[in-house]
Design an enzyme around this catalytic site. Structure first.
Site, short mmCIF file in Angstrom:
data_model
loop_
_atom_site.label_atom_id
_atom_site.label_comp_id
_atom_site.label_asym_id
_atom_site.label_seq_id
_atom_site.Cartn_x
_atom_site.Cartn_y
_atom_site.Cartn_z
N GLU A 44 54.70 37.56 40.18
CA GLU A 44 53.86 36.71 39.34
C GLU A 44 54.48 35.34 39.11
O GLU A 44 53.78 34.33 39.12
CB GLU A 44 53.55 37.40 38.01
CG GLU A 44 52.64 38.62 38.15
CD GLU A 44 51.31 38.29 38.81
OE1 GLU A 44 50.88 37.12 38.76
OE2 GLU A 44 50.70 39.20 39.38
N CYS A 199 34.78 33.51 45.58
CA CYS A 199 34.33 32.48 44.64
C CYS A 199 35.39 31.38 44.58
O CYS A 199 35.94 31.08 43.52
CB CYS A 199 34.11 33.12 43.26
SG CYS A 199 33.18 32.09 42.11
N CYS A 206 29.18 32.31 48.80
CA CYS A 206 28.21 33.06 48.00
C CYS A 206 27.48 34.10 48.83
O CYS A 206 27.05 35.13 48.30
CB CYS A 206 27.22 32.10 47.35
SG CYS A 206 28.00 30.91 46.23
N CYS A 209 29.15 37.34 48.41
CA CYS A 209 29.58 37.67 47.05
C CYS A 209 28.84 38.90 46.53
O CYS A 209 27.61 38.95 46.57
CB CYS A 209 29.34 36.49 46.11
SG CYS A 209 29.82 36.86 44.40
N CYS A 215 24.57 36.06 39.41
CA CYS A 215 25.42 34.91 39.09
C CYS A 215 24.60 33.82 38.41
O CYS A 215 23.64 33.30 38.98
CB CYS A 215 26.07 34.36 40.36
SG CYS A 215 27.04 32.87 40.08
#
Length: 297
Positions: A44, A199, A206, A209, A215
């Site tokens: 991370e 995204c 899209c 998606c 959306c």
DNA sequence: AAATCGTGGCT
DNA sequence: TAGCCAAGATT
């Protein structure tokens, strides 16, 4: 109220994203079963502003060398900076070592699982603390990064781009998370992955998606961003570039270098010395007794 | 709270 | 090509 059918519980947008993740997720090493919280924490911190592709090899080498916080804490800081290599923002390497030292001495060499405790560690902010608690310890936690803010901006708020980080971000994401504990845990990685793979910022895909039919941004006709354009940081000619060049010289040698060798990397002496001073005050560089420069020992 | 802190690939 | 962009944190 309308008579529109309520969405089935198992078909909430959050559930759809979780199911999408099961088949579309990248096979990243820090997502393998058995990867401990320390390894997750390292991933991370490395991933803060550095792309996945460059993190992978560095992460493997790092954990092979320093498999626990105490191992990293005991290393010479110069070696830590060297191992960080060209991941960028090398202060992260120092903060990671400082966090490792705190974990080793104050927490029995076990990465804390509590978000507040994690946040108290150097270099660990609200995103990273929640990421470790969720990905490393399987806690149900909203995890909000730039990907998630962008997905929420579009999916929920019908905006083209993410708003700047706000206090309501966590609540927005929690509202999307499935009720089931295990699915909620997976949802946190899954939304991030959706933002990273589908995204995306510039040219969202899209067409592929999983939540395109619900959306808000698409339903509104994919309106362009209206707010103030966020300006990207210039790099060429900045102190960041100069610091990078100076540190790159020191990374390449174990022997301290003369000032003259550092003079060669940047012609403007004012900016050069300002940057060297800032590296010294960050602790990324030290000056030896004979006025040469090196990574800290 | 806006500015600062690296680096390199992609379009 | 030159800007855009990448799992943020700190001051």
């Amino acid at each position: 109220m309308s008579t529109a059918p309520a969405p089935l519980p198992g078909d909430s947008p959050g559930d759809v994203v979780v199911d999408w993740y099961a088949s579309a997720a990248r096979d990243l090493p820090w997502r393998q079963p058995g990867v401990d919280a320390w390894a997750v924490l390292v991933s991370e911190v490395m991933l803060q502003q550095t792309p996945v592709a460059r993190v992978e090899p560095a992460w493997r080498a790092w954990l092979a060398r320093w498999p626990s916080p105490a191992d990293l804490a005991a290393a010479p800081t110069g070696e830590v900076i060297r191992a960080w290599g060209k991941l960028g923002y090398p202060r992260r390497a120092m903060r990671l070592q400082a966090a490792a030292a705190a974990i080793a001495t104050d927490h029995g060499n076990v990465v804390p699982s509590d978000v507040a405790t994690l946040e108290s560690l150097p270099g660990i902010g609200t995103y990273t603390a929640r990421a470790v608690a969720c990905f490393g310890y399987g806690q149900r936690q909203p995890v909000v990064d730039t990907n998630v803010r962008r997905v929420v901006a579009r999916l929920v708020h019908g905006r083209a781009e993410a708003l700047p980080a706000r206090a309501t971000d966590l609540a927005d994401v929690e509202a999307l998370a499935p009720a089931d504990h295990d699915r909620a845990v997976r949802f946190s990685v899954a939304v991030m992955e959706l933002g990273a793979l589908v995204c995306v910022a510039r040219t969202p895909r899209c067409g592929s998606c999983p939540v395109r039919t619900v959306c808000a941004w698409r339903l509104a006709g994919s309106p362009a961003h209206d707010g103030p354009p966020r300006r990207v940081q210039r790099f060429a000619g900045t102190d960041r570039q100069v610091r990078g060049r100076l540190l790159d010289v020191l990374r390449g040698t174990t022997e301290p270098v003369e000032a003259a060798q550092l003079d060669a990397v940047w012609s403007d002496p004012v900016q050069r010395s300002r940057c060297l001073d800032s590296l010294l005050s960050d602790g990324l560089v030290v000056q030896t007794d004979d006025d040469r420069f090196a990574l800290p020992s």
